[in-house]
Design an enzyme around this catalytic site. Structure first.
Site, mmCIF file in Angstrom:
data_model
loop_
_atom_site.group_PDB
_atom_site.id
_atom_site.type_symbol
_atom_site.label_atom_id
_atom_site.label_comp_id
_atom_site.label_asym_id
_atom_site.label_seq_id
_atom_site.Cartn_x
_atom_site.Cartn_y
_atom_site.Cartn_z
ATOM 1 N N HIS A 146 -26.014 -11.050 39.084
ATOM 2 C CA HIS A 146 -26.672 -12.122 39.843
ATOM 3 C C HIS A 146 -27.890 -12.703 39.114
ATOM 4 C CE1 HIS A 146 -24.824 -10.926 43.992
ATOM 5 N NE2 HIS A 146 -23.939 -10.880 43.002
ATOM 6 N N TYR A 249 -32.391 -21.255 52.840
ATOM 7 C CA TYR A 249 -30.935 -21.342 52.944
ATOM 8 C C TYR A 249 -30.281 -20.050 53.430
ATOM 9 C CZ TYR A 249 -31.501 -26.011 51.539
ATOM 10 O OH TYR A 249 -31.874 -27.331 51.563
ATOM 11 N N TYR A 260 -18.632 -6.211 50.771
ATOM 12 C CA TYR A 260 -17.446 -5.853 50.004
ATOM 13 C C TYR A 260 -16.778 -4.659 50.663
ATOM 14 C CZ TYR A 260 -19.307 -8.991 46.489
ATOM 15 O OH TYR A 260 -19.778 -10.101 45.831
#
Length: 369
Positions: A146, A249, A260
């Site tokens: 990331h 956001y 996951y």
């Protein structure tokens, strides 16, 4: 690499998907690139391409690969990290300046973070000169995931940079005292523009433009000059956003994805007051990378103004029709190639170019049908 003209239906979160009426013809410009990540265009028809393991090359208009450029900094290549996006300055013909972002290792430690640098391409195109880091993400984190790392030059000459949450630090995306899970906006010299939304706010880093992002690997300017970006969700919930100054956001408080292996993230919310909804989201995830608006009419009037996004997971280029500011239809292109599409950009010739993320990666030009 063989591609057919067939396009199949794609099921997404909330829109009816159509079938493309025509598909461009892919032409391989260059091959032999190791996991290419970003492409920039030079005024003389050449290209600059980054390779994730830590190389940058000039590619000739004839597709010939130049030797790796000298002058790169140490790079923490591994996992999702490495040498990532590259951007040619809007005044490259005069300045010969390139901007590039990469996973920057911590001096003497095991942590790393996204950095944005600038350098001049030497006259003989063999090396980078006058290298300088103009932004360094903090804090550094011991993670291989990331990094975000897409660069966009705004109309006013400032630079936007997407920054991932580093996977293990997702809660920091909601805090303004760090750069994790943010978009930052800086000047070309690394300075902070006076108009940034958190300038002068105690406890907030002034570089921050927007926050609550997960891992943005696509960003571009819209036809009106506004910043657009997309970001990876976890398991489902990839998003398209139009980041506004100072807005939140939502990640990881709200998401249309799940952990996951299944299970809700946090309280499992998809909406909350004070947090922005995405323009569009995908369930299941397509693993988006690269993002470009088509501003030319090289493929016909129907494609002009469409948005193009690569899919790493399914190996296609997504052509997105927009109507009244919303996604109206999506069409899969190049899907028979089954190659991970890492980047897509419009070239100076008005044509679309894509990079395939493979050990023998390719730079492909899409010719009108």
């Amino acid at each position: 690499m063989a591609f057919s003209r067939a396009c199949r239906l794609l099921i997404t979160a909330s829109v009816a998907i159509g079938i493309a009426h025509a598909a461009p013809r892919p032409e391989v410009v260059a091959s032999g690139l190791e996991n290419p990540w970003g492409v920039a265009f030079l005024p003389d028809g050449r290209f600059v391409v980054t390779e994730k393991p830590g190389r940058m090359r000039v590619v000739g208009a004839d597709g010939k690969l130049g030797a790796p450029l000298a002058g790169l900094p140490p790079i923490a290549a591994g996992g999702q990290g490495g040498l990532l996006d590259v951007l040619a300055d809007s005044d490259f013909a005069r300045s010969r300046t390139l901007y590039f972002c990469y996973s920057e290792p911590e001096a003497g430690g095991s942590a790393n973070g996204t950095a944005l640098a600038r350098a001049r391409l030497s006259v003989d195109s063999s090396r980078l000169e006058d290298f300088a880091v103009i932004f360094s993400q903090r804090p550094k984190v011991a993670s291989r995931n990331h990094f975000g790392c897409r660069i966009v030059e705004a109309k006013d000459g400032t630079l936007f940079l997407t920054l991932g949450d580093r996977f293990s630090r997702k809660e920091d995306a909601q805090k303004l005292d760090n750069h994790l899970g943010k978009i930052v906006r800086i000047g070309k010299d690394g300075s902070v523009p006076a108009g940034n939304p958190f300038v002068g706010r105690a406890g907030a880093l002034p570089e921050i433009w927007s926050y609550g992002h997960r891992n943005g690997q696509g960003a571009t300017l819209g036809p009106d000059g506004a910043l657009w970006m997309h970001e990876h969700g976890p398991q489902g919930g990839d998003e398209i956003n139009i980041p506004q100054a100072g807005r939140n956001y939502g990640w990881p408080v709200i998401t249309y994805g799940e952990n996951y292996g299944g299970g809700k993230i946090g309280d499992g919310l998809t909406q909350k007051a004070g947090m922005e909804q995405p323009l569009h989201y995908w369930v299941p995830s397509i693993a988006p990378s690269g993002m470009a608006f088509l501003g030319s009419d090289r493929y016909g009037a129907a494609w002009k103004g469409n948005l193009f996004i690569g899919s790493l997971k399914f190996g296609y280029l997504d052509r997105i029709e927009l109507k009244d500011g919303k996604v109206a239809a999506e069409h899969r292109l190049l899907e028979d190639g089954r190659a991970r599409i890492r980047d897509v950009k419009q070239g100076p010739d008005g044509l679309l170019y894509v990079l395939t993320d493979e050990s023998n990666g390719k730079l492909i030009r899409l010719l009108p049908d």
